[in-house]
Design an enzyme around this catalytic site. Sequence first.
Site, short mmCIF file in Angstrom:
data_model
loop_
_atom_site.label_atom_id
_atom_site.label_comp_id
_atom_site.label_asym_id
_atom_site.label_seq_id
_atom_site.Cartn_x
_atom_site.Cartn_y
_atom_site.Cartn_z
N ASP A 115 0.71 -1.27 0.14
CA ASP A 115 -0.11 -0.01 -0.17
C ASP A 115 0.80 1.07 -0.02
O ASP A 115 2.12 1.24 0.21
CB ASP A 115 -0.88 -0.06 1.44
N ASN A 130 -7.33 -3.35 14.60
CA ASN A 130 -8.72 -3.41 14.08
C ASN A 130 -9.07 -4.78 12.96
O ASN A 130 -9.90 -4.89 12.88
CB ASN A 130 -9.40 -2.32 13.58
N HIS A 163 -7.24 -4.98 10.32
CA HIS A 163 -7.14 -4.69 8.75
C HIS A 163 -5.69 -5.42 8.23
O HIS A 163 -4.86 -5.63 9.16
CB HIS A 163 -7.11 -3.03 8.66
N GLU A 199 -9.75 -1.99 5.39
CA GLU A 199 -10.28 -1.66 6.67
C GLU A 199 -11.49 -2.65 6.83
O GLU A 199 -12.23 -2.77 5.94
CB GLU A 199 -10.65 -0.12 6.65
C1 GLP Z 1 -0.65 -0.02 8.50
C2 GLP Z 1 -0.38 -0.51 7.17
C3 GLP Z 1 -0.48 -2.27 7.37
C4 GLP Z 1 0.08 -2.70 8.69
C5 GLP Z 1 -0.61 -1.98 9.82
C6 GLP Z 1 0.12 -2.45 11.19
O1 GLP Z 1 -1.97 0.69 8.51
N1 GLP Z 1 -1.02 -0.27 5.96
O2 GLP Z 1 -0.16 -2.97 6.20
O3 GLP Z 1 0.12 -3.79 8.80
O4 GLP Z 1 -0.28 -0.60 9.71
O5 GLP Z 1 0.99 -1.61 11.38
P1 GLP Z 1 2.16 -1.92 12.71
O6 GLP Z 1 2.87 -3.10 12.49
O7 GLP Z 1 2.64 -0.60 12.87
O8 GLP Z 1 1.34 -2.21 13.91
#
Ligand code: GLP
Length: 245
Positions: A67, A136, A138, A143
Amino acid sequence: MNIQRFTDEDTLAAALAARLITAIHQAPRLVLGLPTGRSPLALYSLLAARSVRERVDWSGVRTFNLDEFVGLGGADAGSYHAFMREALFDHIGIDPGHVNLLDGRANDLDAECARYERAIAGAGGIDIQVLGIGANGHIGFNEPGDSLQAKTHVATLQPGTREANAQLFGNDPDRVPPRALSMGMATILAAREIVLIATGEEKAAAVAGMVRGAITTRLPASFLQLHPRVTVMVDSEGWGVGLES
Ligand code: GLP
């Protein structure tokens, strides 16, 4: 799902780094799907260190990131492009032409999403997709909601997701772009193999729901139950109630 529990995020990262390096040795033209966020940082740091020390040959490897924020591209601070360069790409000798990210600055965002789908198909599909998970539930920027999108698309971020990404923007959630481009659920599920990393207690509820709960658009990661080759790597803090059973 193959669920693996680790004492902490460093041992988890070491195990996954070893697995990915073995995969590169076995398939020098490996196609990797990669996440951003806090979760893969220890992994990327180990991959960088081991790649230098052991001269891992990344020249044939191709990567696709999950992304990118709308409005941000390769030159922008806060972009996932910049994150990936700093965390991994600048340290491993990968061919820049083999690195693929969505361009959040594209004039035509839908065309950019379609281009990305074609690029993944053109590379022969993703061999191993590494994922993080949002608190959450995702994955990528898919989402929770009433519905999910199959293909790469423009996503609207939820307030909690913008807060979770605020670190890239001076800890100010309001500066986090409200939209992003993201691989879709089918794009992710089309990978031949999926490895999801979850560390920290704020992920425990999402992990338990993903592994043991119903498959629901309210917890997008639950769709990974439909995939035949998923490994979930969890540290002791991220280990949710009921995972042992
Ligand atoms: C972001 C990314 C996701 C990732 C998520 C969790 O929103 N788009 O791909 O898995 O955050 O992030 P973190 O690893 O910092 O908890």
